[in-house]
Scaffold this motif. Structure first.
Motif, PDB file in Angstrom:
ATOM      1  N   THR A   1       0.901  -1.197  -0.119  1.00  0.00           N
ATOM      2  CA  THR A   1       0.114  -0.035  -0.043  1.00  0.00           C
ATOM      3  C   THR A   1       0.779   1.213  -0.090  1.00  0.00           C
ATOM      4  O   THR A   1       0.583   2.317  -0.556  1.00  0.00           O
ATOM      5  CB  THR A   1      -1.043  -0.005   1.304  1.00  0.00           C
ATOM      6  OG1 THR A   1      -1.673  -1.142   1.353  1.00  0.00           O
ATOM      7  CG2 THR A   1      -1.920   1.149   1.296  1.00  0.00           C
ATOM      8  N   MET A   2       1.941   1.219   0.609  1.00  0.00           N
ATOM      9  CA  MET A   2       2.794   2.305   0.754  1.00  0.00           C
ATOM     10  C   MET A   2       3.649   2.590  -0.342  1.00  0.00           C
ATOM     11  O   MET A   2       3.725   3.620  -1.052  1.00  0.00           O
ATOM     12  CB  MET A   2       4.045   2.300   1.929  1.00  0.00           C
ATOM     13  CG  MET A   2       3.221   2.351   3.218  1.00  0.00           C
ATOM     14  SD  MET A   2       4.455   1.851   4.469  1.00  0.00           S
ATOM     15  CE  MET A   2       5.632   2.876   4.411  1.00  0.00           C
ATOM     16  N   ILE A   3       3.858   1.421  -1.128  1.00  0.00           N
ATOM     17  CA  ILE A   3       4.511   1.528  -2.555  1.00  0.00           C
ATOM     18  C   ILE A   3       3.526   2.186  -3.462  1.00  0.00           C
ATOM     19  O   ILE A   3       3.885   3.066  -4.408  1.00  0.00           O
ATOM     20  CB  ILE A   3       5.027   0.153  -2.939  1.00  0.00           C
ATOM     21  CG1 ILE A   3       6.173  -0.257  -2.222  1.00  0.00           C
ATOM     22  CG2 ILE A   3       5.250   0.327  -4.535  1.00  0.00           C
ATOM     23  CD1 ILE A   3       6.526  -1.738  -2.510  1.00  0.00           C
ATOM     24  N   ALA A   4       2.378   1.609  -3.720  1.00  0.00           N
ATOM     25  CA  ALA A   4       1.354   2.239  -4.453  1.00  0.00           C
ATOM     26  C   ALA A   4       0.837   3.625  -4.094  1.00  0.00           C
ATOM     27  O   ALA A   4       0.545   4.493  -4.802  1.00  0.00           O
ATOM     28  CB  ALA A   4      -0.070   1.470  -4.093  1.00  0.00           C
ATOM     29  N   ALA A   5       0.893   4.088  -2.847  1.00  0.00           N
ATOM     30  CA  ALA A   5       0.928   5.461  -2.406  1.00  0.00           C
ATOM     31  C   ALA A   5       1.986   6.444  -3.238  1.00  0.00           C
ATOM     32  O   ALA A   5       1.600   7.456  -3.833  1.00  0.00           O
ATOM     33  CB  ALA A   5       1.086   5.687  -0.906  1.00  0.00           C
ATOM     34  N   CYS A   6       3.183   6.074  -3.074  1.00  0.00           N
ATOM     35  CA  CYS A   6       4.275   6.567  -4.069  1.00  0.00           C
ATOM     36  C   CYS A   6       3.779   6.791  -5.463  1.00  0.00           C
ATOM     37  O   CYS A   6       3.865   7.501  -6.386  1.00  0.00           O
ATOM     38  CB  CYS A   6       5.472   5.969  -3.935  1.00  0.00           C
ATOM     39  SG  CYS A   6       6.125   5.839  -2.287  1.00  0.00           S
ATOM     40  N   GLY A   7       3.038   5.614  -5.976  1.00  0.00           N
ATOM     41  CA  GLY A   7       2.807   5.473  -7.393  1.00  0.00           C
ATOM     42  C   GLY A   7       1.667   6.334  -7.711  1.00  0.00           C
ATOM     43  O   GLY A   7       1.812   6.850  -8.684  1.00  0.00           O
ATOM     44  N   VAL A   8       0.578   6.652  -6.885  1.00  0.00           N
ATOM     45  CA  VAL A   8      -0.438   7.391  -7.337  1.00  0.00           C
ATOM     46  C   VAL A   8      -0.129   8.931  -7.047  1.00  0.00           C
ATOM     47  O   VAL A   8      -0.497   9.796  -7.932  1.00  0.00           O
ATOM     48  CB  VAL A   8      -1.828   7.204  -6.264  1.00  0.00           C
ATOM     49  CG1 VAL A   8      -2.114   5.776  -6.684  1.00  0.00           C
ATOM     50  CG2 VAL A   8      -1.305   7.314  -4.793  1.00  0.00           C
TER      51      VAL A   8
END
Length: 315
Positions: free
Chosen positions: A126-133
């Motif tokens: 989820t944290m990696i995806a947060a960087c992605g968004v």
């Protein structure tokens, strides 16, 4: 082919041997009297065609071998034996279509436990995806999807519904809901920290995001893709082709939607928070529905296959 290693009480060995001998698709039967020490008993080994494995394992459990002894099952990657080839030919159906229900239940039970490792993986994803968004980076979104472990609990719920195991259903739902809740809570804190040090900006979230805007804009295709992914994921589990799960993981937007909801919540963007939450719930619902229906269809088709085989054999 499957290899079974059994520890049986001495007074049940004859029954176990008779069961193995009468199960079509079984070969390479070995009996080692008195070889087991803990628990004490005999060791019985045999190979069985995958399509006959569930029947044999169910019979062994009816004899209580899982309580009084032990049942260990391994996949055989290579077997050079004419007897093994004959056993697979005699067994009804195709091995690729067979479902080892006991193995599926055990696997989903393990994958749907709310453990530190599970929480760590879903939080990191989820944290990696947060960087992605925030960066509007599709590569990071795909990476986060691959890291996310949420299909395990989803498969656990589907299996529990089909097999009517309420404890497995409760365990899986707990892992799914608590895991996402913790991951999103940590990601809210992560977002505030990244904003404080100047790496995240609210303008990045609310600006044009052609690569990642889909995570907070659910539509009919979101549900369709989730359904298709649920079918593919379930088939990959039941056919032991677990490598396909990576492809399933990167085709649905569960983790990215949870991440976008957390980032939007940190910045007080209600519209994106609600849209991302809808996307998350829509994907979860699609996978659960498709996975459950797929297992029911497999169960029904395999039962029909067994009935045709019995009629053809004249029994």
């Amino acid at each position: 082919m499957l290899h079974l290693r059994l520890i049986t009480p001495a007074d049940r060995t004859d029954e176990v041997v008779r069961l193995a001998e009468k199960t079509v698709g079984t070969t390479h039967l070995v009996v080692l009297p008195g070889a087991a020490r803990n628990p004490a008993g005999d060791v019985v080994m045999c190979d069985v065609a995958r399509e006959a494995g569930d029947e044999l394992i169910a019979g062994l459990r009816r004899l209580g071998i899982d309580d009084t002894g032990s049942i260990a099952v391994e996949n055989i990657d290579l077997s050079l034996s004419r007897r093994a080839d004959k056993a697979e030919e005699e067994a009804p159906g195709e091995g690729a279509d067979a479902v080892l229900w006991e193995g599926l239940t055990d696997a989903t039970h393990e994958e749907s436990t709310l453990s530190f490792t599970y929480v760590a993986f879903i939080t990191l994803a989820t944290m990696i995806a947060a960087c992605g968004v925030v960066l509007d980076n599709a590569i990071l979104i795909v990476g986060a999807m691959a890291v996310g472990p949420e299909f395990g609990p989803l498969a656990g719920v589907c299996t529990a519904l089909v097999r009517r195991y309420p404890r497995l259903a409760l365990r899986s739902l707990t892992a799914l809901l608590v895991g996402f809740a913790l991951a999103m809570a940590v990601t809210v804190g992560f977002t505030l920290f990244m904003d404080a040090i100047g790496l995240f900006h609210r303008s990045d979230l609310e600006g044009k995001r052609p690569n990642t805007a889909f995570v907070y804009a659910p539509d009919a295709f979101s549900f369709v893709v989730a359904v298709l992914a649920g079918i593919a994921g379930t088939l990959s589990l039941t056919s032991a082709k677990s490598g396909l799960l990576v492809g399933v993981a990167i085709s649905v937007t569960t983790v990215p939607a949870a991440a976008n909801a957390a980032v939007a919540l940190a910045y007080g963007d209600t519209a994106q928070t609600l849209g991302s939450t809808d996307q998350l719930l829509l994907n979860l619902l699609g996978i659960l529905l498709a996975g459950t229906l797929t297992l029911l269809a497999q169960k029904w088709l395999w039962a029909r296959q067994r009935q045709r085989t019995v009629r053809a054999d004249g029994f």
